[in-house]
Write a protein that holds these residues in place. Structure first.
Motif, mmCIF file in Angstrom:
data_model
loop_
_atom_site.group_PDB
_atom_site.id
_atom_site.type_symbol
_atom_site.label_atom_id
_atom_site.label_comp_id
_atom_site.label_asym_id
_atom_site.label_seq_id
_atom_site.Cartn_x
_atom_site.Cartn_y
_atom_site.Cartn_z
ATOM 1 N N ALA A 102 11.279 2.293 -8.189
ATOM 2 C CA ALA A 102 12.796 2.664 -8.322
ATOM 3 C C ALA A 102 13.114 3.504 -6.957
ATOM 4 N N VAL A 103 12.350 4.155 -6.359
ATOM 5 C CA VAL A 103 12.789 4.840 -5.328
ATOM 6 C C VAL A 103 12.945 4.041 -4.055
ATOM 7 N N LEU A 104 11.927 3.046 -3.820
ATOM 8 C CA LEU A 104 12.210 2.078 -2.836
ATOM 9 C C LEU A 104 13.349 1.217 -2.916
ATOM 10 N N LEU A 105 13.638 0.814 -4.120
ATOM 11 C CA LEU A 105 14.920 0.244 -4.685
ATOM 12 C C LEU A 105 15.892 0.807 -4.261
ATOM 13 N N ARG A 106 16.034 1.954 -4.483
ATOM 14 C CA ARG A 106 17.385 2.805 -4.275
ATOM 15 C C ARG A 106 17.372 3.203 -2.801
ATOM 16 N N THR A 107 16.051 3.435 -2.122
ATOM 17 C CA THR A 107 16.227 3.894 -0.564
ATOM 18 C C THR A 107 16.838 2.609 0.103
ATOM 19 N N PHE A 108 16.354 1.301 -0.178
ATOM 20 C CA PHE A 108 16.610 0.213 0.581
ATOM 21 C C PHE A 108 18.136 0.093 0.212
ATOM 22 N N GLY A 109 18.637 0.056 -0.777
ATOM 23 C CA GLY A 109 20.021 -0.246 -1.447
ATOM 24 C C GLY A 109 20.872 0.702 -0.705
ATOM 25 N N LEU A 110 20.415 2.008 -0.855
ATOM 26 C CA LEU A 110 21.409 2.892 0.001
ATOM 27 C C LEU A 110 21.403 2.890 1.377
ATOM 28 N N GLN A 111 20.310 2.452 2.219
ATOM 29 C CA GLN A 111 20.167 2.427 3.580
ATOM 30 C C GLN A 111 21.110 1.042 3.922
ATOM 31 N N ALA A 112 20.959 0.052 3.179
ATOM 32 C CA ALA A 112 21.671 -1.226 3.371
ATOM 33 C C ALA A 112 23.184 -0.812 3.317
ATOM 34 N N THR A 113 23.555 -0.268 2.308
ATOM 35 C CA THR A 113 24.906 -0.041 1.822
ATOM 36 C C THR A 113 25.574 0.871 2.906
ATOM 37 N N ASN A 114 24.863 1.779 3.543
ATOM 38 C CA ASN A 114 25.275 2.551 4.564
ATOM 39 C C ASN A 114 25.664 2.008 5.785
ATOM 40 N N MET A 115 24.811 0.852 5.876
ATOM 41 C CA MET A 115 25.068 -0.028 7.153
ATOM 42 C C MET A 115 26.281 -0.814 7.051
ATOM 43 N N LEU A 116 26.781 -1.340 5.921
ATOM 44 C CA LEU A 116 27.866 -2.063 5.790
ATOM 45 C C LEU A 116 29.469 -1.435 5.684
ATOM 46 N N PRO A 117 29.986 -1.233 6.383
ATOM 47 C CA PRO A 117 31.511 -0.434 6.372
ATOM 48 C C PRO A 117 32.421 -1.035 5.282
ATOM 49 N N ALA A 118 32.177 -2.545 5.307
ATOM 50 C CA ALA A 118 32.956 -3.020 4.534
ATOM 51 C C ALA A 118 32.801 -2.733 2.810
ATOM 52 N N LEU A 119 31.316 -2.880 2.736
ATOM 53 C CA LEU A 119 31.082 -2.427 1.252
ATOM 54 C C LEU A 119 31.572 -1.066 1.152
ATOM 55 N N LYS A 120 31.223 -0.041 1.966
ATOM 56 C CA LYS A 120 31.654 1.083 1.667
ATOM 57 C C LYS A 120 33.232 1.309 1.388
ATOM 58 N N GLU A 121 33.761 0.788 2.269
ATOM 59 C CA GLU A 121 35.367 0.737 2.154
ATOM 60 C C GLU A 121 35.734 0.230 0.563
ATOM 61 N N GLN A 122 35.028 -0.737 0.274
ATOM 62 C CA GLN A 122 35.188 -1.137 -1.323
ATOM 63 C C GLN A 122 34.918 -0.308 -2.278
ATOM 64 N N ILE A 123 33.790 0.418 -2.080
ATOM 65 C CA ILE A 123 33.335 1.379 -2.977
ATOM 66 C C ILE A 123 34.515 2.579 -3.037
ATOM 67 N N VAL A 124 34.795 3.220 -1.775
ATOM 68 C CA VAL A 124 35.798 3.941 -1.749
ATOM 69 C C VAL A 124 37.167 3.730 -2.338
ATOM 70 N N ALA A 125 37.681 2.481 -2.238
ATOM 71 C CA ALA A 125 38.890 2.145 -2.701
ATOM 72 C C ALA A 125 38.936 2.067 -4.251
ATOM 73 N N PHE A 126 37.801 1.490 -4.836
ATOM 74 C CA PHE A 126 37.619 1.651 -6.115
ATOM 75 C C PHE A 126 37.627 2.865 -6.848
ATOM 76 N N ALA A 127 37.067 3.832 -6.123
ATOM 77 C CA ALA A 127 36.947 5.099 -6.726
ATOM 78 C C ALA A 127 37.907 5.900 -6.118
ATOM 79 N N SER A 128 38.876 5.326 -5.391
ATOM 80 C CA SER A 128 40.439 6.181 -5.121
ATOM 81 C C SER A 128 41.400 5.981 -5.956
ATOM 82 N N LYS A 129 41.107 4.952 -6.906
ATOM 83 C CA LYS A 129 42.481 4.312 -7.392
ATOM 84 C C LYS A 129 42.986 5.488 -8.621
#
Lengths: 482, 359
Positions: A455-482
């Motif tokens: 689980a730790v490996l999964l979330r580590t990789f997931g988190l790091q990958a997401t951190n590297m993708l500004p487009a995905l982060k923007e989507q997340i922020v947009a969804f949470a900001s509604k």
């Protein structure tokens, strides 16, 4: 004022129809007009309101303001029932209160639309521009920020301030909206779906004082243990997390610009530090029940030590995870060299605020139906989430905006306010928005509740990958900001 | 079962109406053997109907030994009442079912989504008064053929003073019962069991000095296809309306498509409407209705097509007026034929409702 208007209308109606009408209905109009003129004072004899909102918390009060200010609902009778006392705040208290909410920009615009945001900014609120979320079991982290740290991501506002601002706004709307404090509801009586000869087609609410009121539309905003929901027998998917949240106000060691929200996922649960001012922050530490009780019993110094080490210590990281994490990060930086951000450390804590720390249990809940004939649920009555994403209040404000818009349109179309048609639309729209959010929050909570390697490996990789993708982060922020 | 009932009702209607058209008699005898409703084939219905009405007319005229000159035959009698007794009877039996939103009248409940905004917006355009919360405040509206008050109540909620009339007493009872519990509606919404002619006659007597109508708007939704005499209807509407007042009509066009969808599919196949509710010969095209209204002192402002989706149970506006349509007309002059109440002795040839079906 309403009574006088109705009596006047009644007499006007009488005059106009005297030519065409030779009916009993003329007499009925007169008598009703007289009877309603007598109700100058609140005798509560089954008065019929257009909307009754049960529960005067943040979401219930916001709903009352929102309906009261809507131009299509002018002249409608709205009642807000609150079991507690009126929360007046003439002067903002020096000490911060321990219950705070993260208000997204979407909620801020909803609140500003109902005129409460102005009061809030005049009282006290803290915008923050960046959020750092990281793991205790690995080096992975993710930061959210708006471009160039210019715009605010969200605001931390004390719950008391939100309620006080809404109360102040409700005072201005006393023509349309009536508020009854210290009115606990003891019983609800539901209307039959088809009108029988003697039955009353409205929802009947009985208060502890013995008074009864009726309404064409009941809005249940009475919190996670909603009486409205229980009395309707709406099946609710809910379970308790084995976690309680400990909340407190923290004094920082030194003043800092404090515009970052910090959250670290420990194996026992996430610990979050939310900025309140340059010198103070709010603590929300979700952890197991046992640990939470222990934390409450610690003296101040040990408690502060526990907080600091929770944020700073790295003992949970194993060799394997560390290596894997850094390898992955290396690989990613080859692909996207510019992305990613350096890890920052949160400010250290020196002391805690004068108010005692408290704990409250956490759970998740979702009503399978948000509506019934003449009833709608909003806020925590319909959905309850873990505080780790700071979304509970925002989902509630989103419900307020959606339901207000639909009720307003129904009124403009001359529809019965309690009709199922527009309420079904509310349910569909909000469930479509709320369910994915709740599922995501629950998933995060489960994923981060373990320190098992996979689980730790999964979330580590997931988190790091997401951190590297500004487009995905923007989507997340947009969804949470509604 | 519905098809048989439909057939029998069609039989009775044809015989009665054509008999009275020829000589003002209201006999209840069936004129010989009529081809049963089930015997329809696939070619143009307009041709079939034309043939049948002409055949009926000839038979009826011969039987009653009236004027052998073929007179104008219409599916409506040129009587002085707009009410058709069969229609009365049919709606009497449905009087208790108006407010069941999933029942026989579900399509009418759904139609409020179109017709209330249509009426509201056109009235706001004409009157321009703005009262937030009660957009139609101060306006007096007459709802002709209000039934159980399905359209009367929303108009009342929008602030108008509405009088709903219907010849079926039981429907009025249902309507009064339903609106009695709502204090908001009690003051503004009234009902009377009456026909339009009676109301117009009363108004006439009471306001002879003024000579002005009483209402800002008259709404006749899904009514004209059930009436016996449209000429009288239009005349009475003119009488009760103020100058510049609005008339709102929603009804069904007389086309092959409206026969296929409006009667065959809606009544017999999908049972959207109870069988026998509609008589295709009483449908009227927008052009014909416009002509009728303009000869009675109205100016038609807009005509909009409506379409019902049986799957979603919702109505929508559409460009084609081939099946259902809504019409808004404004009274531009008082009807010149005020002395000649009823259309029987009208001297203008174009005012005669003609038998030739319009597709």
């Amino acid at each position: 004022m309403h009574k006088l208007t109705r009596a006047t209308l009644a007499f006007n109606g009488l005059g106009r129809f005297s030519i065409a009408e030779k009916h009993l209905s003329a007499i009925k109009i007169t008598s009703r007009g007289l009877v309603s003129a007598e109700h100058g004072h609140d005798s509560g004899k089954n008065e019929v309101y257009d909307v009754i909102i049960s529960g005067g918390g943040m979401v219930g009060s916001a709903m009352a303001c929102s309906l009261g200010m809507d131009p299509n609902l002018e002249g409608k009778k709205i009642l807000l029932l609150e079991a507690g006392n009126k929360k007046v705040m003439d002067k903002v208290p020096e000490n911060y209160s321990i219950r705070v909410s993260s208000i997204s920009p979407g909620s801020a615009s909803i609140l500003s639309g109902i005129g409460a945001w102005e009061h809030i900014t005049k009282m006290r609120c803290k915008p923050y521009k960046k959020m750092q979320v990281w793991d205790a079991c690995s080096d992975a982290l993710i930061t959210f920020d708006k471009e160039n740290l210019q715009d605010e991501m969200a605001y931390i506002v004390e719950n008391d301030i939100i309620v006080a601002a809404l109360t102040k706004q409700l005072d201005c709307l006393s023509d349309n909206v009536q508020v009854k404090y210290r009115s606990k509801v003891v019983k609800y009586a539901w209307p039959l779906p088809h009108q029988a000869a003697d039955s009353i087609p409205w929802v009947k609410v009985t208060l502890a004082s013995g008074e009864t009121v009726q309404t064409k539309l009941l809005i249940g905003a009475d919190g996670p243990n909603s009486m409205v929901r229980q009395e309707l027998g709406i099946p609710t998917v809910k379970w308790n997390y084995d976690q309680s949240a400990v909340v407190a106000v923290l004094h920082l060691s030194e003043p800092t610009e404090n515009n970052v929200a910090w959250q670290r996922f420990l194996p026992t649960g996430p610990i979050a530090m939310l900025p309140l001012s340059d010198t103070e922050s709010s603590l929300v530490w979700s952890t197991s029940h046992r640990l939470a009780e222990e934390l409450l019993e610690l003296d101040e110094e040990s408690f502060v030590d526990a907080i600091n080490s929770a944020f700073w210590r790295n003992e949970n990281q194993s060799e394997l995870i560390e290596t894997a994490g850094s390898l992955f990060r290396g690989a990613l930086s080859v692909i996207m060299p510019s992305a990613g951000s350096p890890r920052q450390l949160p400010p250290s804590v020196a002391g805690i605020g004068p108010k005692t720390r408290v704990m409250f249990p956490l759970g998740i809940g979702h009503a399978s139906e948000y509506i019934r004939h003449r009833v709608a649920l909003i806020g925590d009555a319909a959905h309850r989430v873990h505080p780790l994403a700071g979304q509970g209040a925002n989902l509630g404000f989103g419900d307020v905006a959606c339901l207000t818009q639909l009720v307003s349109q129904a009124a403009f179309d001359g529809k019965d306010l309690g009709a199922m048609q527009h309420m079904l639309q509310y349910e569909t729209e909000r469930q479509r928005h709320n369910l994915p959010m709740m599922a995501a929050i629950d998933l995060m909570k489960r994923l981060y509740s373990t320190n098992a390697a996979p689980a730790v490996l999964l979330r580590t990789f997931g988190l790091q990958a997401t951190n590297m993708l500004p487009a995905l982060k923007e989507q997340i922020v947009a969804f949470a900001s509604k | 079962m519905y098809a048989n009932k439909f057939g029998r009702v069609m039989l009775a209607l044809y015989s009665r109406n054509t008999a009275t058209a020829c000589g003002g008699l209201s006999t209840a005898t069936a004129c010989g053997g009529l081809p049963s409703a089930a015997g329809r084939s696939g070619f143009s219905w307009t041709a079939v109907c034309k043939q049948r009405t002409l055949w009926l007319q000839r038979t009826a005229c011969l039987n009653t030994q009236q004027n052998p000159v073929p007179c104008h035959v219409s599916a409506r009698s040129a009587s002085q009442t707009t009410v058709d007794p069969d229609e009365l009877r049919r709606f009497q039996s449905l009087a208790g079912k108006w407010w069941d939103e999933q029942g026989e009248f579900s399509a009418l409940h759904a139609m409020n989504d179109l017709r209330v905004p249509f009426i509201r917006d056109n009235l706001l355009n004409v009157h321009g008064v703005r009262h937030p919360g009660k957009p139609l405040r101060g306006l007096r509206i007459l709802d002709v053929g209000c039934g159980g008050g399905l359209l009367t109540e929303p108009l009342g909620r929008l602030g108008a003073n509405v009088l709903g009339i219907d010849p079926v007493g039981d429907s009025i009872g249902t309507a009064q019962l339903h609106s009695s519990t709502d204090p908001d509606l009690c003051e503004r919404v009234c009902y009377r069991a009456s026909t339009l002619e009676e109301l117009a006659a009363e108004g006439d007597e009471a306001e002879e000095e003024q000579g002005a109508g009483q209402f800002d708007a008259v709404v006749a939704s899904e009514v004209v296809e059930h009436l016996a005499d449209l000429e009288t209807f239009a005349f009475c509407c003119n009488q009760v309306l103020k100058l510049g007042g609005s008339l709102f009509i929603t009804t069904i066009n007389k086309t092959n498509l409206s026969y296929a969808l409006g009667i065959v599919v809606a009544e017999q196949l999908l049972r959207i409407v109870p069988g026998g509710t509609h008589d295709w010969d009483k449908f009227i095209s927008p052009v014909e209705l416009e002509r009728l209204l303009e000869s009675n002192g109205f100016s038609v402002q807009s005509v909009q097509g409506m379409l019902y989706n049986p799957v979603s149970g919702a109505w929508s506006w559409t460009a084609s007026t081939a099946i259902n349509y809504a019409l808004h007309a404004v009274k531009v002059r008082d009807d010149p034929h005020t002395e000649q109440a009823g259309g029987g002795s009208s001297t203008h040839p174009e005012d005669h409702p003609t038998a030739a079906p319009h597709s």
